[in-house]
Scaffold this motif. Structure first.
Motif, PDB file in Angstrom:
ATOM      1  N   HIS A  14       7.542  -3.905  -6.872  1.00 57.76           N
ATOM      2  CA  HIS A  14       7.056  -2.743  -7.617  1.00 57.76           C
ATOM      3  C   HIS A  14       5.777  -3.098  -8.373  1.00 57.76           C
ATOM      4  O   HIS A  14       4.834  -2.316  -8.419  1.00 57.76           O
ATOM      5  CB  HIS A  14       8.109  -2.258  -8.604  1.00 57.76           C
ATOM      6  N   PHE A  15       5.765  -4.284  -8.982  1.00 58.58           N
ATOM      7  CA  PHE A  15       4.587  -4.715  -9.728  1.00 58.58           C
ATOM      8  C   PHE A  15       3.410  -4.964  -8.791  1.00 58.58           C
ATOM      9  O   PHE A  15       2.287  -4.588  -9.089  1.00 58.58           O
ATOM     10  CB  PHE A  15       4.886  -5.981 -10.539  1.00 58.58           C
ATOM     11  N   GLN A  16       3.684  -5.605  -7.670  1.00 57.94           N
ATOM     12  CA  GLN A  16       2.608  -5.883  -6.717  1.00 57.94           C
ATOM     13  C   GLN A  16       1.985  -4.588  -6.225  1.00 57.94           C
ATOM     14  O   GLN A  16       0.763  -4.466  -6.148  1.00 57.94           O
ATOM     15  CB  GLN A  16       3.143  -6.700  -5.533  1.00 57.94           C
ATOM     16  N   THR A  17       2.812  -3.615  -5.912  1.00 60.81           N
ATOM     17  CA  THR A  17       2.301  -2.330  -5.437  1.00 60.81           C
ATOM     18  C   THR A  17       1.434  -1.672  -6.498  1.00 60.81           C
ATOM     19  O   THR A  17       0.344  -1.184  -6.207  1.00 60.81           O
ATOM     20  CB  THR A  17       3.471  -1.404  -5.049  1.00 60.81           C
ATOM     21  N   ALA A  18       1.900  -1.676  -7.745  1.00 59.83           N
ATOM     22  CA  ALA A  18       1.142  -1.055  -8.831  1.00 59.83           C
ATOM     23  C   ALA A  18      -0.168  -1.782  -9.077  1.00 59.83           C
ATOM     24  O   ALA A  18      -1.216  -1.159  -9.264  1.00 59.83           O
ATOM     25  CB  ALA A  18       1.988  -1.044 -10.107  1.00 59.83           C
ATOM     26  N   ILE A  19      -0.116  -3.107  -9.068  1.00 59.81           N
ATOM     27  CA  ILE A  19      -1.324  -3.900  -9.311  1.00 59.81           C
ATOM     28  C   ILE A  19      -2.362  -3.630  -8.246  1.00 59.81           C
ATOM     29  O   ILE A  19      -3.517  -3.315  -8.540  1.00 59.81           O
ATOM     30  CB  ILE A  19      -0.991  -5.409  -9.355  1.00 59.81           C
TER      31      ILE A  19
END
Length: 101
Positions: A14-19
Motif C-alpha cells: 500500500h505504501f509503495q503504491t502511494a509513494i
C-alpha cells in the motif's frame, strides 16, 4: 486499565503504491527528485523524519556503500548498507535537482 487493540499495520504494498503514484509524476522536477529520495530513506530504512532531516552528505560512504545515521533512539550511530535504489535517488537529486549554491 482499559485495553486497546493494537492497530493493524498496512501492507508495504500500500505504501509503495502511494509513494510511486505520488512521486512518479513529479520526479522530473527538482522537488520530486528530493521527495523521492526522502521517501525511499523513510521506507527502506524505517528512519524517522528528524533522522532524514539531519543527514549530511558525509553520512553517505559511497566507497563502502554505507549510510550512517547518527544518534538514533538508543543514543548511538547506526550503519546501514546503502541500497542501490536509495543511492541512485540521492545521486539523481544531487546532480539534477539540488539548487546550485
Amino acid at each position: 486499565m482499559r485495553k486497546y487493540p493494537v492497530p493493524a499495520a498496512h501492507p508495504i504494498k500500500h505504501f509503495q503504491t502511494a509513494i510511486f503514484a505520488t512521486v512518479s509524476r513529479r520526479r522530473r522536477q527538482a522537488l520530486g527528485k528530493r521527495d523521492y529520495a526522502i521517501l525511499l530513506l523513510l521506507v527502506t530504512y524505517g528512519l524517522r523524519a528528524c533522522e532524514v532531516a539531519n543527514l549530511k552528505l558525509d553520512d553517505v560512504d559511497w566507497k563502502r556503500e554505507r549510510l550512517m545515521v547518527s544518534e538514533r533512539k538508543a543514543g548511538h550511530n547506526t550503519a546501514y548498507p546503502l541500497s542501490s535504489a536509495v543511492g541512485e535517488a540521492i545521486i539523481d537529486y544531487l546532480k539534477h535537482g539540488r539548487p546550485q549554491i
